[in-house]
Design an enzyme around this catalytic site. Structure first.
Site, PDB file in Angstrom:
ATOM      1  N   ASP A 137       0.842  -1.197   0.000  1.00 38.52           N
ATOM      2  CA  ASP A 137       0.000   0.000   0.000  1.00 38.52           C
ATOM      3  C   ASP A 137       0.877   1.247   0.000  1.00 38.52           C
ATOM      4  OD1 ASP A 137      -2.843   1.141   0.605  1.00 38.52           O
ATOM      5  OD2 ASP A 137      -1.490   2.201   1.963  1.00 38.52           O
ATOM      6  N   TYR A 168       2.482   9.832   0.460  1.00 33.16           N
ATOM      7  CA  TYR A 168       3.470   9.275   1.398  1.00 33.16           C
ATOM      8  C   TYR A 168       4.921   9.502   0.975  1.00 33.16           C
ATOM      9  CZ  TYR A 168      -0.559   6.462   2.941  1.00 33.16           C
ATOM     10  OH  TYR A 168      -1.787   6.025   3.368  1.00 33.16           O
ATOM     11  N   LYS A 181      -2.773   5.943  -4.130  1.00 34.25           N
ATOM     12  CA  LYS A 181      -3.933   6.810  -3.857  1.00 34.25           C
ATOM     13  C   LYS A 181      -3.680   8.208  -4.392  1.00 34.25           C
ATOM     14  CE  LYS A 181      -4.057   4.417   0.564  1.00 34.25           C
ATOM     15  NZ  LYS A 181      -2.643   4.384   0.982  1.00 34.25           N
ATOM     16  N   HIS A 237      -7.966   9.174  -2.032  1.00 34.64           N
ATOM     17  CA  HIS A 237      -7.362   9.032  -0.693  1.00 34.64           C
ATOM     18  C   HIS A 237      -8.319   9.433   0.438  1.00 34.64           C
ATOM     19  CE1 HIS A 237      -3.197   8.971   1.382  1.00 34.64           C
ATOM     20  NE2 HIS A 237      -4.121   8.688   2.266  1.00 34.64           N
TER      21      HIS A 237
HETATM   22  P1  NAP Z   1       0.022   0.737  12.065  1.00 35.44           P
HETATM   23  O1  NAP Z   1       0.415  -0.187  10.971  1.00 35.44           O
HETATM   24  O2  NAP Z   1      -1.183   0.452  12.859  1.00 35.44           O
HETATM   25  O3  NAP Z   1       1.221   0.885  13.102  1.00 35.44           O
HETATM   26  C1  NAP Z   1       2.522   1.200  12.700  1.00 35.44           C
HETATM   27  C2  NAP Z   1       3.347   1.431  13.968  1.00 35.44           C
HETATM   28  O4  NAP Z   1       3.369   0.224  14.733  1.00 35.44           O
HETATM   29  C3  NAP Z   1       4.759   1.813  13.682  1.00 35.44           C
HETATM   30  O5  NAP Z   1       5.122   2.801  14.597  1.00 35.44           O
HETATM   31  C4  NAP Z   1       5.552   0.527  13.934  1.00 35.44           C
HETATM   32  O6  NAP Z   1       6.803   0.833  14.502  1.00 35.44           O
HETATM   33  C5  NAP Z   1       4.704  -0.178  14.974  1.00 35.44           C
HETATM   34  N1  NAP Z   1       4.742  -1.629  14.812  1.00 35.44           N
HETATM   35  C6  NAP Z   1       4.431  -2.331  13.695  1.00 35.44           C
HETATM   36  N2  NAP Z   1       4.508  -3.648  13.935  1.00 35.44           N
HETATM   37  C7  NAP Z   1       4.888  -3.789  15.221  1.00 35.44           C
HETATM   38  C8  NAP Z   1       5.131  -4.909  16.038  1.00 35.44           C
HETATM   39  N3  NAP Z   1       4.999  -6.153  15.563  1.00 35.44           N
HETATM   40  N4  NAP Z   1       5.513  -4.700  17.325  1.00 35.44           N
HETATM   41  C9  NAP Z   1       5.646  -3.445  17.801  1.00 35.44           C
HETATM   42  N5  NAP Z   1       5.416  -2.330  17.068  1.00 35.44           N
HETATM   43  C10 NAP Z   1       5.033  -2.498  15.778  1.00 35.44           C
HETATM   44  O7  NAP Z   1      -0.117   2.245  11.548  1.00 35.44           O
HETATM   45  P2  NAP Z   1      -0.177   3.022  10.172  1.00 35.44           P
HETATM   46  O8  NAP Z   1       1.173   3.185   9.583  1.00 35.44           O
HETATM   47  O9  NAP Z   1      -0.995   4.230  10.429  1.00 35.44           O
HETATM   48  O10 NAP Z   1      -1.075   2.125   9.206  1.00 35.44           O
HETATM   49  C11 NAP Z   1      -0.545   1.191   8.299  1.00 35.44           C
HETATM   50  C12 NAP Z   1      -0.632   1.663   6.862  1.00 35.44           C
HETATM   51  O11 NAP Z   1      -1.971   2.039   6.523  1.00 35.44           O
HETATM   52  C13 NAP Z   1       0.154   2.938   6.552  1.00 35.44           C
HETATM   53  O12 NAP Z   1       1.541   2.694   6.496  1.00 35.44           O
HETATM   54  C14 NAP Z   1      -0.474   3.342   5.241  1.00 35.44           C
HETATM   55  O13 NAP Z   1       0.017   2.530   4.173  1.00 35.44           O
HETATM   56  C15 NAP Z   1      -1.935   3.043   5.519  1.00 35.44           C
HETATM   57  N6  NAP Z   1      -2.688   4.240   5.996  1.00 35.44           N
HETATM   58  C16 NAP Z   1      -3.672   4.769   5.189  1.00 35.44           C
HETATM   59  C17 NAP Z   1      -4.366   5.894   5.582  1.00 35.44           C
HETATM   60  C18 NAP Z   1      -5.424   6.463   4.678  1.00 35.44           C
HETATM   61  O14 NAP Z   1      -5.872   7.610   4.921  1.00 35.44           O
HETATM   62  N7  NAP Z   1      -5.864   5.736   3.675  1.00 35.44           N
HETATM   63  C19 NAP Z   1      -4.098   6.508   6.820  1.00 35.44           C
HETATM   64  C20 NAP Z   1      -3.132   5.935   7.649  1.00 35.44           C
HETATM   65  C21 NAP Z   1      -2.435   4.795   7.223  1.00 35.44           C
HETATM   66  P3  NAP Z   1       8.174   0.178  13.911  1.00 35.44           P
HETATM   67  O15 NAP Z   1       8.382   0.846  12.591  1.00 35.44           O
HETATM   68  O16 NAP Z   1       9.174   0.543  14.940  1.00 35.44           O
HETATM   69  O17 NAP Z   1       7.926  -1.296  13.798  1.00 35.44           O
END
Ligand code: NAP
Length: 271
Positions: A43, A48, A73, A106
């Site tokens: 994704d 980004y 997006k 998006h």
């Molecule tokens: P997330 O995946 O819920 O959490 C990421 C965070 O969790 C990072 O700080 C990571 O730190 C930590 N983490 C991941 N795996 C871990 C584990 N096994 N143990 C401990 N910590 C862990 O948050 P997100 O980045 O918001 O969401 C994921 C993806 O969704 C984004 O990257 C993006 O592609 C997409 N997104 C889309 C939108 C939208 O508006 N469409 C908005 C937000 C996000 P480390 O790097 O230190 O592991």
């Protein structure tokens, strides 16, 4: 790998998110690790700044392009007919690919009509630059409207969804209307990792809270999840979720984190 079958399309249920990383080096390393580990769904987004690193990682990987489901997006400023076309071509250049599997709006448009944007996305699909179209951060009502406006099916609505941020109405809508719900921030941006219920359930399976948070999502029909991590050990850990299953009681217990399961959703989920 498990798959979500939506409108006869098979989408790998676990994808890799690429927001929140600071440098291209970090993004490249993370996506390369993800592909090595077995993720086949990536994704990204114009917003980004990760498209080039995703493209480089794909190009350098042993995995064939057609075996990876790539989503990008449209940025907020790229919703007019002309900008949809130009900006998607620029995304494809950065990604080093001739097509993306999925192109999303998006977040809901505020200046251009959804009709104009979706028509332009449909044209790109007709031209083969985009395989499928979808939306992100849309309400149920907006999703229904997008489905009415778009000639091509709306494959997904990508929204924030995890045990502490529920999407009951939208999920019920998705299950009833054959739309995938792509769960972003599935780990609550890391905030779920000290959740006691997740830890407790995880202990019984020898799994971490992150793995249980992902498993809870993957066991729901029409749901895919796209966790992000910049650390190889977390990228691996988050992929290691296909060798255990939560019981119906455990699924219920995690739904209880936010007020239980409403009847309509319980029926839709078969719980
Ligand atoms: P997330 O995946 O819920 O959490 C990421 C965070 O969790 C990072 O700080 C990571 O730190 C930590 N983490 C991941 N795996 C871990 C584990 N096994 N143990 C401990 N910590 C862990 O948050 P997100 O980045 O918001 O969401 C994921 C993806 O969704 C984004 O990257 C993006 O592609 C997409 N997104 C889309 C939108 C939208 O508006 N469409 C908005 C937000 C996000 P480390 O790097 O230190 O592991």
């Amino acid at each position: 790998m498990e798959y979500v079958t939506v409108k006869d399309v098979e989408v790998p249920a676990l994808g890799f998110g690429t927001a929140r990383m600071d440098t291209d080096e970090e993004r490249y390393r993370a996506v390369s690790t993800a592909l090595e580990v077995g993720y086949r769904h990536v994704d990204t987004a114009q917003m980004y700044g990760s498209e080039s690193a995703v493209g480089d990682a794909l190009a350098d990987s042993d995995v064939d392009r057609e075996d990876v489901f790539v989503t990008t997006k449209l940025d907020n400023g790229n919703r007019s007919r002309e900008r949809v076309r130009e900006s998607t071509r620029a995304s494809l250049d950065r990604l080093g690919t001739e097509y993306v599997d999925l192109l999303l709006i998006h977040s809901p448009n505020d200046r251009v009509s959804h009709e104009e944007t979706l028509n332009a996305m449909n044209d790109l699909r007709d031209d083969g630059l985009v395989r499928h179209v979808g939306v992100s951060n849309f309400s149920v009502e907006q999703t229904r409207e997008a489905e009415d406006l778009s000639e091509a099916p709306i494959l997904t609505n990508q929204v924030e969804y995890h045990v502490r941020h529920r999407q009951d109405d939208l999920l019920a809508y998705c299950v009833e209307n054959d739309v995938m719900l792509t769960a972003y921030s599935p780990l609550g941006v890391g905030g779920l990792l000290d959740d006691e219920a997740l830890a407790d359930v995880g202990e019984r399976h020898g799994k971490t809270p992150a793995q249980v948070a992902l498993r809870w999502l993957l066991q729901q029909p029409m749901v895919s999840a796209i966790p992000m991590s910049s650390r190889p050990e977390h990228v691996r850990e988050n992929f290691d979720v296909f060798d255990f299953e939560l019981s119906a009681d455990e699924m219920h217990r995690l739904f209880e984190r936010r007020g239980g399961l409403v009847d309509r959703l319980a029926d839709a989920l078969g719980l």
